[in-house]
Design an enzyme around this catalytic site. Structure first.
Site, PDB file in Angstrom:
ATOM      1  CD  GLU A 153      -3.108   1.119   2.444  1.00  0.00           C
ATOM      2  OE1 GLU A 153      -2.656   0.461   3.241  1.00  0.00           O
ATOM      3  OE2 GLU A 153      -3.658   1.763   2.177  1.00  0.00           O
ATOM      4  CD  GLU A 247      -7.296   1.708   5.730  1.00  0.00           C
ATOM      5  OE1 GLU A 247      -7.042   0.130   6.296  1.00  0.00           O
ATOM      6  OE2 GLU A 247      -6.856   2.748   5.079  1.00  0.00           O
TER       7      GLU A 247
HETATM    8 MN   LIG Z   1      -5.740   2.349   3.634  1.00  0.00          MN
END
Ligand SMILES: [Mn+2]
Length: 272
Positions: A153, A247
């Protein structure tokens, strides 16, 4: 087909962080299923921090998938980083993530490397990226046995100084020998770093393995200023068929945040 997912955190130390449901796997799975989510993304305290037998029963009973598992507790709880200048810390970080890959893999889910990538400090950027490269090569290949990728990420500049855009992530992945690492595109980070979110997603077509579906202010999708129509089109047109996983802050509360997310998911990914 893009599928919906919602986060469940089992880590008290990250309270106040961007997770919709908290502490209780059974309750989180029940609510996810009730709202029609396809999957849950679990943020566990560590490889031994999840009752795998219970989770297996819950996802089977509720017909849910496990979309992914986060490894950030390795940083939050143990200060482990893949780019630490201390070889012993890097080794422990790698072991922690490898065990998380084994846990997530047993659910057919990928593990996520976010905060565990760390930030370089006291060494130059190239040296840090070399440490990260060694880890991704090894861990990406380790994940293969479960037929899942390893998710890397890019984070925004306030959370890492390594790789902050999808394009830099694509170039970095292209430099690896392993083909089994994919990018996690997090719309909150992208809103800070990208010039154009839809263009960035199109440019990373084929390299995106997971999406954090969240708004510009980390609130649930639709409660910030992101324009999701071009984002959803870019994802669909680039052939993305992974999860859109919430998220996001549990704002104004977990139930309302989950409902807001699933409504936004249907609006942008299913009816458009
Ligand atoms: Mn994230």
């Amino acid at each position: 087909m893009i599928r919906s997912s919602v986060t469940i955190s089992l880590v008290p130390e990250v309270r106040g962080g961007p997770f919709i449901f908290w502490d209780d796997l059974a309750e989180g799975c029940r609510k996810a299923a009730e709202l029609g989510f396809d999957a849950v993304e679990v943020f566990p305290p560590g490889p031994q921090g999840v009752d795998a037998v219970l989770l297996r029963k819950l996802v089977a009973d509720h017909k849910l998938s496990v979309a992914a598992m986060g490894t950030g507790a390795g940083w939050v709880k143990h200060r482990l980083s893949l780019t630490s200048t201390d070889a012993a810390v890097r080794g422990k970080a790698r072991d922690f993530i490898q065990a998380m890959i084994d846990l997530a893999g047993s659910f057919g889910a990928p593990a996520i490397i976010g905060s565990m990538q760390g930030r370089y400090d006291g060494i130059d950027r190239e040296a840090a990226l070399e440490y990260l490269r060694e880890a991704l090569e090894h861990l990406g290949e380790h994940a293969k046995q479960y037929n899942v990728p390893l998710l890397y990420e890019p984070l925004n500049r306030y959370e890492t100084n390594l790789i902050t855009t999808l394009d830099a992530g694509v170039q970095y992945l292209k430099s690896l020998s392993t083909q089994n690492v994919k990018l996690l595109a997090d719309l909150f980070h992208m809103n800070i770093e990208e010039t154009n979110l839809a263009a960035a997603l199109r440019g990373a077509a084929g390299f995106v393995g997971h999406l954090h579906f969240v708004d510009s202010n980390r609130r649930p999708a639709g409660l910030g200023h992101l324009d999701y129509t071009p984002i959803a089109h870019a994802l669909k047109e680039s052939g993305y068929n992974g999860f859109a996983s919430a998220e996001a802050f549990p704002w104004p509360d977990p139930d309302a945040a989950a409902l807001q997310t699933i409504r936004a998911f249907w609006m942008y990914f299913r009816s458009a």
